[in-house]
Scaffold this active site. Structure first.
Site, mmCIF file in Angstrom:
data_model
loop_
_atom_site.group_PDB
_atom_site.id
_atom_site.type_symbol
_atom_site.label_atom_id
_atom_site.label_comp_id
_atom_site.label_asym_id
_atom_site.label_seq_id
_atom_site.Cartn_x
_atom_site.Cartn_y
_atom_site.Cartn_z
ATOM 1 C CD GLU A 84 2.018 -0.501 -7.833
ATOM 2 O OE1 GLU A 84 1.659 -1.276 -6.950
ATOM 3 O OE2 GLU A 84 2.948 0.491 -7.530
ATOM 4 C CD GLU A 115 -16.536 10.330 0.586
ATOM 5 O OE1 GLU A 115 -17.189 10.205 2.114
ATOM 6 O OE2 GLU A 115 -15.231 10.992 0.446
#
Length: 277
Positions: A84, A115
């Site tokens: 953004e 992860e």
């Protein structure tokens, strides 16, 4: 419970029992009650955020970039914040970069065990030719994610600035970062579902971090996004309004100034001021 998770407030039992017996109204009201505690938790971390913002700005003024690394929800939130920045502030897409464990495919679908690899984050960062002017911010609700810990440890060892956003105090991730931000939100409404309060806290902190950094870098004038990219009708109309308000001109004049100045609000305002003497 996994020994790595013992003692974590994010993994603590919910304050609510028998969720499956609640009405929809009860569920929504109780979730909302829990959500209202998040901004207070974030406010307690403002001194830590202040230090991190200052350090990031200093590096970026030297030509550095900001990287987010995380897994699951945390990784996705970093990608959202990074993606953004270009349309909002007119910066390049390689200035703020979000990286998720498991690669871009993990944005939509969970990648098993991604992860748990402590070496992969640094390999992912190396693909961007990361250097000592850059900053890496690890995002991990638990503060125990090996992918994030490994990435921060190696980045710090190589002179890269490191920060983090976690939702437990005294976590390994926080210990690996020079500028830790610890937002302790407590147990989730659904026990262990850290996409809820912890995710909300991380989103708020990321908003605060990137917005403050961009403002300090001069990407906002007054309260206006003068460098935003005009990629749709709504944004064009917003830009016209900005120019009208700033220069006290009509819509046609504002639109013409934008058209003749590369659709840049900043340049349109500067050009309008020159014309007005």
């Amino acid at each position: 419970m996994d020994s790595r998770m013992s003692g974590l407030t994010t993994e603590g039992a919910s304050h609510y029992e028998n969720l499956d017996r609640m009405s929809v109204g009860e569920l929504l009201n109780n979730i909302n009650k829990e959500d209202q505690t998040v901004p207070l938790a974030v406010s307690k971390a403002i001194p830590q955020l202040t230090a991190l913002v200052g350090a990031v700005v200093e590096r970026m003024e030297r030509g550095g970039r900001l990287f987010y690394i995380g897994a699951g929800t945390s990784g996705r939130l970093g990608i959202v914040d990074a993606s953004e920045c270009p349309p909002t502030y007119g910066v390049s897409f390689d200035l703020v970069i979000g990286i998720i464990a498991g690669g871009d495919g993990a944005i939509r679908r969970a990648v098993e065990n991604a992860e748990d690899d402590p070496d992969q984050a640094w390999k992912d960062l190396e693909a961007y030719h990361i250097n000592e002017n850059d900053t890496v911010v690890g995002i991990a609700a638990s503060g125990r994610t090996p992918y994030v810990i490994g990435g921060l440890d190696e980045a710090r060892r190589r002179g890269v600035l490191t920060g983090c956003i976690v939702c437990n105090s005294g976590s390994p991730v926080a210990k690996s970062a020079e500028f830790p931000v610890e937002i302790v939100v407590g147990p989730e409404f659904v026990t262990g579902s850290t996409r809820m309060k912890a995710g909300t806290a991380q989103k708020l902190a990321l908003n605060m971090l990137s917005t403050s950094v961009m403002i300090r870098l001069g990407k906002v004038k007054g309260n206006k996004m003068v460098d935003m990219q005009l990629t749709n009708y709504k944004l064009v109309q917003r830009a016209v309004t900005m120019v009208m308000d700033e220069l006290k001109v009509d819509a046609d004049t504002a639109k013409n100034l934008l058209d003749t100045n590369g659709s840049s609000v900043r340049k349109a305002i500067e050009a309008g001021r020159k014309l007005n003497g």
